[in-house]
Design a protein around this motif. Sequence first.
Motif, PDB file in Angstrom:
ATOM      1  N   LEU A  67     -44.971 -22.940  26.423  1.00  0.00           N
ATOM      2  CA  LEU A  67     -44.642 -23.810  25.299  1.00  0.00           C
ATOM      3  C   LEU A  67     -44.966 -23.156  23.967  1.00  0.00           C
ATOM      4  N   MET A  68     -46.136 -22.531  23.909  1.00  0.00           N
ATOM      5  CA  MET A  68     -46.524 -21.926  22.642  1.00  0.00           C
ATOM      6  C   MET A  68     -45.594 -20.770  22.297  1.00  0.00           C
ATOM      7  N   SER A  69     -45.291 -19.929  23.301  1.00  0.00           N
ATOM      8  CA  SER A  69     -44.402 -18.800  23.005  1.00  0.00           C
ATOM      9  C   SER A  69     -43.001 -19.317  22.676  1.00  0.00           C
ATOM     10  N   SER A  70     -42.596 -20.426  23.318  1.00  0.00           N
ATOM     11  CA  SER A  70     -41.299 -21.006  22.996  1.00  0.00           C
ATOM     12  C   SER A  70     -41.248 -21.410  21.533  1.00  0.00           C
ATOM     13  N   LEU A  71     -42.327 -22.029  21.081  1.00  0.00           N
ATOM     14  CA  LEU A  71     -42.358 -22.488  19.699  1.00  0.00           C
ATOM     15  C   LEU A  71     -42.263 -21.304  18.743  1.00  0.00           C
ATOM     16  N   VAL A  72     -43.058 -20.258  19.042  1.00  0.00           N
ATOM     17  CA  VAL A  72     -43.010 -19.068  18.195  1.00  0.00           C
ATOM     18  C   VAL A  72     -41.597 -18.488  18.197  1.00  0.00           C
ATOM     19  N   GLY A  73     -41.020 -18.383  19.414  1.00  0.00           N
ATOM     20  CA  GLY A  73     -39.675 -17.827  19.528  1.00  0.00           C
ATOM     21  C   GLY A  73     -38.659 -18.646  18.746  1.00  0.00           C
ATOM     22  N   ALA A  74     -38.742 -19.962  18.873  1.00  0.00           N
ATOM     23  CA  ALA A  74     -37.768 -20.822  18.192  1.00  0.00           C
ATOM     24  C   ALA A  74     -37.854 -20.646  16.681  1.00  0.00           C
ATOM     25  N   ILE A  75     -39.076 -20.618  16.168  1.00  0.00           N
ATOM     26  CA  ILE A  75     -39.228 -20.481  14.719  1.00  0.00           C
ATOM     27  C   ILE A  75     -38.741 -19.110  14.270  1.00  0.00           C
ATOM     28  N   PHE A  76     -39.092 -18.095  15.059  1.00  0.00           N
ATOM     29  CA  PHE A  76     -38.644 -16.747  14.729  1.00  0.00           C
ATOM     30  C   PHE A  76     -37.116 -16.693  14.690  1.00  0.00           C
ATOM     31  N   GLY A  77     -36.494 -17.224  15.753  1.00  0.00           N
ATOM     32  CA  GLY A  77     -35.027 -17.208  15.825  1.00  0.00           C
ATOM     33  C   GLY A  77     -34.399 -17.945  14.659  1.00  0.00           C
ATOM     34  N   ALA A  78     -35.019 -19.058  14.274  1.00  0.00           N
ATOM     35  CA  ALA A  78     -34.480 -19.834  13.164  1.00  0.00           C
ATOM     36  C   ALA A  78     -34.532 -19.030  11.872  1.00  0.00           C
ATOM     37  N   PHE A  79     -35.627 -18.302  11.679  1.00  0.00           N
ATOM     38  CA  PHE A  79     -35.712 -17.491  10.459  1.00  0.00           C
ATOM     39  C   PHE A  79     -34.731 -16.328  10.485  1.00  0.00           C
ATOM     40  N   VAL A  80     -34.536 -15.765  11.670  1.00  0.00           N
ATOM     41  CA  VAL A  80     -33.519 -14.715  11.771  1.00  0.00           C
ATOM     42  C   VAL A  80     -32.164 -15.289  11.371  1.00  0.00           C
ATOM     43  N   LEU A  81     -31.886 -16.500  11.855  1.00  0.00           N
ATOM     44  CA  LEU A  81     -30.627 -17.151  11.490  1.00  0.00           C
ATOM     45  C   LEU A  81     -30.509 -17.258   9.972  1.00  0.00           C
TER      46      LEU A  81
END
Lengths: 347, 688
Positions: free
Chosen positions: B119-133
């Motif tokens: 869950l924690m890595s998912s959250l980090v990944g999601a935020i990272f991906g959103a910023f890449v977007l």
Amino acid sequence: MKRKILWVTSVLSGLFVFAFLSPVGAADFYKDKTIRFVVGLAAGGGYDLSARTIGRHMGKHIPGNPTIVVENMTGAGSLIAANYTYNSAKPDGLFVGIWNSSLVLRQALGDKAMRFDARKFGWLGAPTKGTPHCSIMAHTGLKSLKDILVADREIKMGSTGPGSTYDDTPRILNQTIGTKFKVVSGYEGTSTILVAMRRKEVDGGCWGWESARTTARPMLNAKGEEKLIPFLIHSREPDPEVKDLPLIPEVIKGEDNLSAYRTWAGTYEFQRPFSVPPGTPKERLQLLRKAFADTMKDPGFIADTEKSKLETTYVSGEEVDKYVNQVLSITPKAKELLDFLATKPKK
Amino acid sequence: MEYIEALYNALINILPFTSQGQQAFFFMLVGVFIGFWVGILPGLGGAATLALMLPFIYKMDPTTAFAFLLGANAVTATTGDITSILFGVPGEGTTASTIVDGHPMAKKGEAGRALGAALMSSLVGAIFGAFVLAAAIPIAAPLVLSIGSPEFFMLAILGITFVGSLSGGNIVKGLMAGGLGLMISIIGLDPIRGVPRFTFEGILGQGPSIFLWDGIDLVAVTIGLFAIPEIIDLAVKGTSIAREQVGKLGGVMEGVKDTFRHWWLVLKCSALGAYVGLLPGVGGGTAQWVAYAYAVQSSPDKERFGKGAVEGVLGPGAANNSTRGGDLITTVAFGIPSSVSTAILFGAFLIQGIVPGPDMLNPAKHLTLTFSFVWIIIVANIITVAACFLFLNPLAKITKIRGSLLIPFLLVLIYLGGFTAKNSFGDMIMVLIFGALGWLMVQFDWQRPPLLVGLVLGTITERNFWISTQAYGAAWLTHPGVLIIGLFIVGAIVYSISQILREKRKSRPAVPEAAPEPEIVMLSSPIHRPIFALFFVALFIYVLRETFYEIQPMEERAALFPMVLGIPCLALALLAFGQEFFYILRRTTGRTDPPAISSSPELGAIRRRAVSIVAWTLGFFLAIWLLGFVIAVPVASFLYFRFAGGEKWPISILLSLAAGVFFYGLFDYFLHLPFPEGVVFDWFNLFD
């Protein structure tokens, strides 16, 4: 005690008799029922979108106001759904199959995989027509059909795969008016082909103007090398980009060629048609046909389609019957000319 | 400046401070709630649910509509990890990779830790991906336009090589499994001329043959490969999923801390995921495995992987979320969706009358809407992860429930997952076939991930190979991009071989010939391993023969790809056979210690239990076919509880009724899944 049992039994059997023997007219039939719209192509695409928009509004035009649910039965370019509608679905008026009308042409060409006779479906109608057109990128330096006919280079046209407008149109043009298009097939869809045009992998393509006028709008409006230029269209359309273009039936030479083209284009007169299985009771088919027609005039439906820029032209069930017959009464000569479009059957 | 302003307005538009924001926020919550369950239930695919949600957006404004849909879509990869870890059944196709190490962690009693990490890595990944977007929006167009079909083809091959050679285990077997995946993708109508390939019309008849025209469905294969072996394992062990009790160490907070202990790995895998997502048409299905391979490679101790290494959860957990951001870039900028779910999001663009393209990136037009996607992904994931943490510890306790109480539910879910892929029975048979293959692959140490990656990338690989050849002739082989990626491919193979050699030189006692041994070896006779390899040799010979004699004469173009692919595959299969043969030879001549085979008196009992679970698995299938889902679910579950599980009557009746009611209520009554009636009713014409 005994009386009570007797009483209960008689009420129950009475209900039973009522349920089975009461004459259920088509009008009452749809009360509390659920109609399944089965779309042969994937959710999210144009077919699906038009089925879902109609499904949202059609229920209230059927007496009894049944619920309508839309499902996707994808596969083989909607052939699985077509075969299912014909062979497996119950003809009870609760099943509507929506699949690609070009399969009717494949039946006409004798493709054995079409396990249906399109004449025997009950057709509710179709929500739109298709107008094949061809466009070319400005980076080729070519601007019109004339340029293309005299160009001494290979012109690459992007395509999804066999049986699509992308594939069929340039091949037919090569056969009938002597263009030298090379069809590069294998792209996933319109969007990927548009990208391939922009990175100069292909030079142009042929597909429905209804789709091009919205999805390719930025490229139609672009300036310089990135501009997409329409150069040929099936029939007269009012948009400024295409209103003066040459029409395909007018540039095709020879009576046989023209008749073959007309047969091929026949399926474009009823796109995304709605069908019920053969043997569906006549009065239910009539109810559904009328409901379909009423939906097309429904202000709520029209508002939805305007928001989504969904092109609608109502084609009645009777008209679909007529076009299906027209495609299926293909002349032997036209069949021979179009034979190259058919997938070769495995021996 | 315009960008910053749009970014700010986009945030305000989805937060409940304005009336517009309140509406969007409310529907995002509804979407998140739906996505939460869709992710958890394997039978409910994200795509199918999004399709059901589509009609509701007609009356919404664009921001609200996307808050609703994207809210649901953004969290499925997060909650899907939960099912993968707890049950070894992929909650979503894109979360299969968290099974490989996450589920072993659950077996070790570390379910809480694995969930916390996921869950924690998912959250980090999601935020990272959103910023890449957000960051990539201005440069998206030139980036995507720079990748032509030839480069794309090479990238796909690179992906398969990368996962095949670097995700641990034997490199020959890994690469061959990747090739097998590509081969499976060939089944169906070829994408160029529509010639049916390997649809077995002569054997199966026309009906099933037409079913195969559309190819083998990824969801069915994923469920079969991963879930069936786990169910068999669970039944054979006869315990709960968690076999050991770990005290505090197994807790959720430990997993959260792991995310920060391996901070760089999580960030790098997020970046990998976002990049893979950026490639048109490629998404989480590939990103997760590439991230997994990277996690294995970057660890000094590769042997822990597959046995419950937390890095194996962190990497894919981050990547399958960050990839969503990358995916959206191609959807927004070009209207090219990279998965079925994004394709349906694309449908939402159509409904809203928005044309993907330059307008989406234009501050005067839809840029604010595009930026609101960024915030929706971030906010939806924060909400989900926060909600999950509230009851993760109780969730982790599921792993302590008796296996016999879980198995019927799992069996129902895998068949349902297979069925909903295309609403057809055929895919349930696929689940069984690939379940058998998956189980054998586990028994004989073959890696399953490369097979999936091959299958995911198969069609794209063939399409781009063919387009390249048509558009450029052979000249594409000399494109600079192609040459550079080619070097990477060679590099990946050389690197992994050199690593094996280095470890051999270190002369460790047991060089890991292959992936970790399964816990219980049931096919323990030494002869089985080479026979299984020989099966692939025979398979590829058959494929080449068919291609040459059957497909080639019909349509040369359709035969090209299977031909080009079949030859290296056959070579790899022969190599693998040689390896297995010598492995057995060495073992029987006593030069290597025979691995500890469970030769205890228990072996007989284990075999009996294995036969029984296989029979029940088939029995559930048969019941569904005969009685239809709605009736078969309570009936078959009841029979299992009572007679296989030996549960008491009241429990059996209660649980199976609950299962039946839940199943009917959710899937039939509420979601209207088109379940066919049982064939029994057809035979007796009971209805109608």
